[in-house]
Motif scaffolding. Structure first.
Motif, mmCIF file in Angstrom:
data_model
loop_
_atom_site.group_PDB
_atom_site.id
_atom_site.type_symbol
_atom_site.label_atom_id
_atom_site.label_comp_id
_atom_site.label_asym_id
_atom_site.label_seq_id
_atom_site.Cartn_x
_atom_site.Cartn_y
_atom_site.Cartn_z
ATOM 1 N N ALA A 29 6.107 53.868 -55.943
ATOM 2 C CA ALA A 29 5.696 54.489 -54.658
ATOM 3 C C ALA A 29 6.237 53.587 -53.431
ATOM 4 N N GLY A 30 7.316 54.122 -52.804
ATOM 5 C CA GLY A 30 7.713 52.935 -51.761
ATOM 6 C C GLY A 30 8.010 51.502 -52.127
ATOM 7 N N HIS A 31 7.327 50.580 -51.673
ATOM 8 C CA HIS A 31 7.388 49.286 -51.994
ATOM 9 C C HIS A 31 6.277 48.870 -53.029
ATOM 10 N N VAL A 32 5.527 49.743 -53.577
ATOM 11 C CA VAL A 32 4.454 49.306 -54.468
ATOM 12 C C VAL A 32 5.026 49.896 -56.222
ATOM 13 N N ALA A 33 4.844 48.914 -56.952
ATOM 14 C CA ALA A 33 4.854 49.314 -58.447
ATOM 15 C C ALA A 33 3.422 49.372 -59.120
ATOM 16 N N GLU A 34 3.673 50.513 -59.968
ATOM 17 C CA GLU A 34 2.356 50.770 -60.586
ATOM 18 C C GLU A 34 2.558 50.697 -62.154
ATOM 19 N N VAL A 35 1.910 49.518 -62.977
ATOM 20 C CA VAL A 35 2.249 49.338 -64.158
ATOM 21 C C VAL A 35 1.095 49.603 -64.940
ATOM 22 N N THR A 36 1.167 50.847 -66.194
ATOM 23 C CA THR A 36 0.027 51.241 -66.615
ATOM 24 C C THR A 36 0.034 51.008 -68.007
ATOM 25 N N LEU A 37 -1.055 50.395 -68.615
ATOM 26 C CA LEU A 37 -0.935 50.046 -70.133
ATOM 27 C C LEU A 37 -1.405 51.232 -70.842
ATOM 28 N N THR A 38 -0.407 51.551 -71.990
ATOM 29 C CA THR A 38 -0.557 52.730 -72.635
ATOM 30 C C THR A 38 -0.940 52.676 -73.939
ATOM 31 N N GLY A 39 -0.763 51.341 -74.642
ATOM 32 C CA GLY A 39 -1.044 51.217 -76.032
ATOM 33 C C GLY A 39 0.094 50.903 -76.780
ATOM 34 N N PRO A 40 0.436 51.454 -77.817
ATOM 35 C CA PRO A 40 -0.118 52.682 -78.387
ATOM 36 C C PRO A 40 -1.281 52.810 -79.085
ATOM 37 N N GLY A 41 -1.921 51.561 -79.457
ATOM 38 C CA GLY A 41 -3.120 51.377 -79.974
ATOM 39 C C GLY A 41 -4.171 52.271 -79.353
ATOM 40 N N ARG A 42 -5.253 52.528 -79.866
ATOM 41 C CA ARG A 42 -6.655 53.001 -79.237
ATOM 42 C C ARG A 42 -7.030 52.252 -78.318
ATOM 43 N N GLY A 43 -7.400 53.065 -77.034
ATOM 44 C CA GLY A 43 -8.073 52.165 -75.941
ATOM 45 C C GLY A 43 -6.900 51.439 -75.242
ATOM 46 N N ASN A 44 -5.655 51.754 -75.246
ATOM 47 C CA ASN A 44 -4.461 50.856 -74.813
ATOM 48 C C ASN A 44 -4.458 49.368 -75.637
ATOM 49 N N ALA A 45 -4.934 49.336 -76.732
ATOM 50 C CA ALA A 45 -4.786 48.072 -77.507
ATOM 51 C C ALA A 45 -3.564 47.444 -77.233
ATOM 52 N N MET A 46 -3.347 46.192 -77.351
ATOM 53 C CA MET A 46 -2.156 45.363 -77.197
ATOM 54 C C MET A 46 -1.549 44.959 -78.519
#
Length: 290
Positions: A29-46
């Motif tokens: 949005a404008g000059h701000v990027a947003e990175v959202t962890l999504t998983g695919p593991g449960r609880g956005n596991a890495m």
């Protein structure tokens, strides 16, 4: 406040630089990027996808002149449950096998160094990164948020340097960075016990700057802070990050190399095997010191 033009990057932007990614989404949005962890593991596991994709994502954001600040958060109720142990277990197999020798240990050492790049990419990004933590932030999540420039939390946030509970020395960056944030005493307590702390304790020790009532208020505050940063002269912002990071970068790099060598040599143990078995069998591990 300007109209929010945040749109999910589907890989179809004019230069094709963003996504799609398996473990996260990237929006701007404008000059701000947003990175959202999504998983695919449960609880956005890495899992493996996160460790491969995070360095790529932050390298792209670093190079994008339209991005001046980044918000890093998790999808849903939690930031992340941390390392997806079942998903990465096959990578540990060779070094844990009976008779593992220099070849297996060298390959495991290379794997650790590669995985360390996920948090290091967050730290190296010249665009300031604001971590917004709701719910659980465990293990690898703490590795990543300690590499951010600063952190906010919602009242329900919980933090844990959990690796000791699963027979590991935390090796993705927490031990290299967190003492500079919360001090030696808190670092040793949290790392040696593996205990959970709530958002109020995290704020008291300086792990997070502020605590907000809920996830919506948290994200609003993180986005506002990122927009405030983005309104400043970008070259000056880059310079501030560079100067602030200069004196600690050599210490962090040395710590990361040391823990990678330590774990390549000493991580394989009966206790680690017991911890992994306990995870799969959903029981409490029994450690023997072997």
């Amino acid at each position: 406040m300007a109209e929010d033009t945040r749109t999910q990057d589907s890989g179809a932007d004019r230069e094709g630089r963003y996504g799609p990614y398996e473990s996260m989404t990237v929006e701007r949005a404008g000059h701000v990027a947003e990175v959202t962890l999504t998983g695919p593991g449960r609880g956005n596991a890495m899992g493996p996808a996160f460790w491969a994709e995070c360095p790529r994502v932050f390298a792209v954001l670093d190079a994008d002149p339209e991005v001046r600040a980044v918000v890093l958060t998790g999808a849903g109720k939690h930031f992340t449950y941390g390392l997806d142990l079942p998903a990465v277990a096959p990578s540990l197999g060779p070094v844990l096998a009976p008779g593992a020798q220099a070849k297996e240990r060298t390959e495991f050492h290379d794997l650790i160094l590669a995985m360390q790049e996920a948090a290091s990419a967050v730290e190296r990004c010249r665009k300031p990164v604001v971590a917004a933590v709701a719910g659980w932030c465990i293990g690898g999540g703490v590795d990543v948020i300690t590499a951010a420039d600063f952190r906010y939390a919602s009242a329900d946030a919980r933090f844990s340097i959990r690796e000791v509970k699963v027979g590991m020395v935390a090796d993705m960056g927490t031990l290299a960075r967190i003492a500079g944030i919360v001090g030696e005493g808190h670092t040793r307590e949290l790392a040696l016990t593996g205990r959970d702390i709530d958002a109020a304790r995290a704020e008291r020790i300086g792990l997070v700057n502020d605590v907000y009532e809920d996830r919506d208020a948290l994200l609003a505050a993180a986005r506002a802070a990122a927009q405030e940063i983005a309104a400043n002269p970008p070259l000056v912002v880059h310079g501030i990050k560079s100067v602030l990071g200069h004196t600690r970068s050599a210490r962090i790099d040395a710590s990361l190399r040391y823990v990678a060598a330590w774990n390549a040599a000493f991580l394989p143990s009966k206790d680690l095997g017991e911890a992994m078995a306990a995870v799969f069998e959903k029981r409490t591990p029994e450690f023997t010191g072997h």
